[in-house]
Design a protein around this motif. Structure first.
Motif, PDB file in Angstrom:
ATOM      1  N   PRO A  86     -13.254 -32.238 -30.770  1.00 52.29           N
ATOM      2  CA  PRO A  86     -12.681 -33.558 -31.037  1.00 52.29           C
ATOM      3  C   PRO A  86     -13.090 -34.598 -29.997  1.00 52.29           C
ATOM      4  CG  PRO A  86     -10.971 -31.988 -30.417  1.00 52.29           C
ATOM      5  CD  PRO A  86     -12.250 -31.243 -30.468  1.00 52.29           C
ATOM      6  N   SER A  87     -13.224 -35.812 -30.457  1.00 55.33           N
ATOM      7  CA  SER A  87     -13.540 -36.942 -29.585  1.00 55.33           C
ATOM      8  C   SER A  87     -12.345 -37.878 -29.569  1.00 55.33           C
ATOM      9  CB  SER A  87     -14.765 -37.683 -30.125  1.00 55.33           C
ATOM     10  OG  SER A  87     -14.863 -38.957 -29.546  1.00 55.33           O
ATOM     11  N   ILE A  88     -12.107 -38.510 -28.450  1.00 60.55           N
ATOM     12  CA  ILE A  88     -10.973 -39.444 -28.381  1.00 60.55           C
ATOM     13  C   ILE A  88     -11.211 -40.648 -29.286  1.00 60.55           C
ATOM     14  CG2 ILE A  88     -11.813 -40.716 -26.371  1.00 60.55           C
ATOM     15  CD1 ILE A  88      -8.697 -40.673 -25.571  1.00 60.55           C
ATOM     16  N   LYS A  89     -12.447 -40.967 -29.520  1.00 67.45           N
ATOM     17  CA  LYS A  89     -12.751 -42.104 -30.400  1.00 67.45           C
ATOM     18  C   LYS A  89     -12.403 -41.774 -31.855  1.00 67.45           C
ATOM     19  CE  LYS A  89     -15.955 -44.183 -27.255  1.00 67.45           C
ATOM     20  NZ  LYS A  89     -17.196 -44.842 -27.034  1.00 67.45           N
ATOM     21  N   GLN A  90     -12.496 -40.506 -32.263  1.00 66.40           N
ATOM     22  CA  GLN A  90     -12.062 -40.098 -33.597  1.00 66.40           C
ATOM     23  C   GLN A  90     -10.552 -40.281 -33.742  1.00 66.40           C
ATOM     24  OE1 GLN A  90     -13.323 -36.061 -33.637  1.00 66.40           O
ATOM     25  NE2 GLN A  90     -15.409 -36.526 -34.325  1.00 66.40           N
ATOM     26  N   THR A  91      -9.812 -39.967 -32.697  1.00 70.25           N
ATOM     27  CA  THR A  91      -8.356 -40.119 -32.707  1.00 70.25           C
ATOM     28  C   THR A  91      -7.999 -41.574 -32.879  1.00 70.25           C
ATOM     29  OG1 THR A  91      -8.213 -38.263 -31.209  1.00 70.25           O
ATOM     30  CG2 THR A  91      -6.237 -39.580 -31.480  1.00 70.25           C
ATOM     31  N   ASP A  92      -8.741 -42.457 -32.232  1.00 72.95           N
ATOM     32  CA  ASP A  92      -8.501 -43.891 -32.336  1.00 72.95           C
ATOM     33  C   ASP A  92      -8.663 -44.353 -33.777  1.00 72.95           C
ATOM     34  OD1 ASP A  92      -8.480 -46.723 -31.951  1.00 72.95           O
ATOM     35  OD2 ASP A  92     -10.663 -46.662 -31.834  1.00 72.95           O
ATOM     36  N   GLN A  93      -9.699 -43.872 -34.462  1.00 75.55           N
ATOM     37  CA  GLN A  93      -9.928 -44.285 -35.838  1.00 75.55           C
ATOM     38  C   GLN A  93      -8.821 -43.794 -36.760  1.00 75.55           C
ATOM     39  OE1 GLN A  93     -13.847 -42.718 -36.317  1.00 75.55           O
ATOM     40  NE2 GLN A  93     -14.795 -44.345 -35.113  1.00 75.55           N
ATOM     41  N   GLU A  94      -8.261 -42.609 -36.455  1.00 75.08           N
ATOM     42  CA  GLU A  94      -7.138 -42.106 -37.241  1.00 75.08           C
ATOM     43  C   GLU A  94      -5.900 -42.970 -37.036  1.00 75.08           C
ATOM     44  OE1 GLU A  94      -6.441 -38.143 -36.015  1.00 75.08           O
ATOM     45  OE2 GLU A  94      -8.290 -37.376 -36.854  1.00 75.08           O
ATOM     46  N   GLU A 105     -10.296 -50.236 -23.466  1.00 74.32           N
ATOM     47  CA  GLU A 105     -11.592 -50.830 -23.811  1.00 74.32           C
ATOM     48  C   GLU A 105     -12.568 -49.747 -24.268  1.00 74.32           C
ATOM     49  OE1 GLU A 105     -15.123 -52.889 -21.323  1.00 74.32           O
ATOM     50  OE2 GLU A 105     -13.155 -53.828 -21.080  1.00 74.32           O
ATOM     51  N   TYR A 106     -12.542 -48.598 -23.604  1.00 71.41           N
ATOM     52  CA  TYR A 106     -13.459 -47.508 -23.923  1.00 71.41           C
ATOM     53  C   TYR A 106     -13.236 -46.980 -25.339  1.00 71.41           C
ATOM     54  CZ  TYR A 106     -15.657 -42.921 -23.732  1.00 71.41           C
ATOM     55  OH  TYR A 106     -16.414 -41.805 -24.005  1.00 71.41           O
ATOM     56  N   ILE A 107     -11.966 -46.817 -25.736  1.00 78.51           N
ATOM     57  CA  ILE A 107     -11.694 -46.257 -27.061  1.00 78.51           C
ATOM     58  C   ILE A 107     -11.451 -47.333 -28.113  1.00 78.51           C
ATOM     59  CG2 ILE A 107     -10.884 -44.036 -26.238  1.00 78.51           C
ATOM     60  CD1 ILE A 107      -8.046 -44.937 -26.497  1.00 78.51           C
ATOM     61  N   GLY A 108     -11.384 -48.592 -27.691  1.00 81.76           N
ATOM     62  CA  GLY A 108     -11.292 -49.694 -28.632  1.00 81.76           C
ATOM     63  C   GLY A 108      -9.915 -49.928 -29.217  1.00 81.76           C
ATOM     64  N   VAL A 109      -8.863 -49.822 -28.392  1.00 86.06           N
ATOM     65  CA  VAL A 109      -7.500 -50.089 -28.851  1.00 86.06           C
ATOM     66  C   VAL A 109      -6.818 -51.042 -27.879  1.00 86.06           C
ATOM     67  CG1 VAL A 109      -7.262 -47.841 -29.979  1.00 86.06           C
ATOM     68  CG2 VAL A 109      -6.496 -48.102 -27.629  1.00 86.06           C
ATOM     69  N   ASP A 110      -5.634 -51.528 -28.257  1.00 88.61           N
ATOM     70  CA  ASP A 110      -4.840 -52.340 -27.347  1.00 88.61           C
ATOM     71  C   ASP A 110      -4.285 -51.449 -26.237  1.00 88.61           C
ATOM     72  OD1 ASP A 110      -5.216 -54.649 -28.842  1.00 88.61           O
ATOM     73  OD2 ASP A 110      -3.433 -54.274 -30.081  1.00 88.61           O
ATOM     74  N   VAL A 111      -4.032 -52.042 -25.085  1.00 92.85           N
ATOM     75  CA  VAL A 111      -3.539 -51.287 -23.934  1.00 92.85           C
ATOM     76  C   VAL A 111      -2.236 -50.557 -24.264  1.00 92.85           C
ATOM     77  CG1 VAL A 111      -2.718 -51.484 -21.552  1.00 92.85           C
ATOM     78  CG2 VAL A 111      -4.676 -52.816 -22.282  1.00 92.85           C
ATOM     79  N   GLY A 112      -1.363 -51.173 -25.031  1.00 92.56           N
ATOM     80  CA  GLY A 112      -0.087 -50.561 -25.376  1.00 92.56           C
ATOM     81  C   GLY A 112      -0.210 -49.311 -26.229  1.00 92.56           C
ATOM     82  N   MET A 113      -1.333 -49.157 -26.921  1.00 91.15           N
ATOM     83  CA  MET A 113      -1.533 -47.993 -27.793  1.00 91.15           C
ATOM     84  C   MET A 113      -2.146 -46.793 -27.062  1.00 91.15           C
ATOM     85  SD  MET A 113      -2.947 -49.672 -31.328  1.00 91.15           S
ATOM     86  CE  MET A 113      -3.193 -48.056 -32.045  1.00 91.15           C
ATOM     87  N   VAL A 114      -2.604 -46.983 -25.839  1.00 95.19           N
ATOM     88  CA  VAL A 114      -3.316 -45.926 -25.120  1.00 95.19           C
ATOM     89  C   VAL A 114      -2.504 -44.632 -25.012  1.00 95.19           C
ATOM     90  CG1 VAL A 114      -4.267 -45.259 -22.866  1.00 95.19           C
ATOM     91  CG2 VAL A 114      -4.907 -47.436 -23.889  1.00 95.19           C
ATOM     92  N   PRO A 115      -1.238 -44.662 -24.576  1.00 98.06           N
ATOM     93  CA  PRO A 115      -0.511 -43.390 -24.465  1.00 98.06           C
ATOM     94  C   PRO A 115      -0.416 -42.629 -25.787  1.00 98.06           C
ATOM     95  CG  PRO A 115       0.655 -45.091 -23.272  1.00 98.06           C
ATOM     96  CD  PRO A 115      -0.445 -45.770 -24.037  1.00 98.06           C
TER      97      PRO A 115
END
Length: 184
Positions: free
Chosen positions: A174-182, A137-147
């Motif tokens: 780097p921010s973890i949210k940037q990684t999510d957008q990539e 929820e924090y990074i805005g992805v599905d739970v399965g994508m977290v790892p």
């Protein structure tokens, strides 16, 4: 004034002054090899003996979790300040009856559903049940994508650290949210 006789370690042959047949180095190595836990955040194997009692494999994973749950801690602090919740130090631990020190969450999705616990019981209880859901929820992805997202973030973080140590002081942390957008 030796308390114990010196005898060879049964595994490595080095001098051993302890009560056991195995020296402290071999004992520690045996413990490290027997760790069979996975990080709750990135699913990596926990192999470091110093982290055997923790639920995450590195400081980076721990930092991600702390960042994700900071808003929940702020909400609880606000409730204590507004006297919607009593101070945990005014209460008893629900597990053992000692003076409470913290409020414990079992589910981060229910941020105000907390119980007072002492420090040792909070550690014994371990992490909340929905750690990955909180990070997702924090990074805005599905739970399965977290790892996968966390592993990519840690790779970027290590590359940034190596570049910084090599003298390159430019670039943004780097921010973890940037990684999510990539990843999207």
């Amino acid at each position: 004034m030796a308390l114990y006789k010196t005898r060879p370690c049964t595994q490595c042959g080095e001098k051993n002054r302890g009560k056991r047949d195995v020296c402290w180095k071999c004992e520690r190595l045996n413990k490290a090899n027997s760790i069979d836990r996975q990080c709750l955040i990135c699913d990596a194997q926990i192999t470091d003996i110093r982290r055997a009692h923790l639920s995450y494999c590195s400081n980076d994973c721990g930092r991600i979790l702390a960042e994700a749950r900071s808003a929940i801690g702020a909400e609880i602090s606000r409730m204590v300040k507004n006297q919607d919740l009593p101070k945990p130090s005014d209460l008893k631990c629900v597990d053992c009856g000692k003076d409470a020190f913290d409020y414990d969450h079992r589910k981060y999705k229910e941020p105000t559903n907390v119980v007072p616990v002492c420090r040792s019981c909070n550690i014994k209880r371990g992490p909340a049940d929905d750690v990955k859901a909180l990070i997702a929820e924090y990074i805005g992805v599905d739970v399965g994508m977290v790892p996968d997202v966390v592993r990519k973030y840690i790779e970027r973080l290590n590359a940034y650290r190596a570049s910084y140590r090599a003298g390159n002081r430019t670039g943004q942390f780097p921010s973890i949210k940037q990684t999510d957008q990539e990843a999207a």
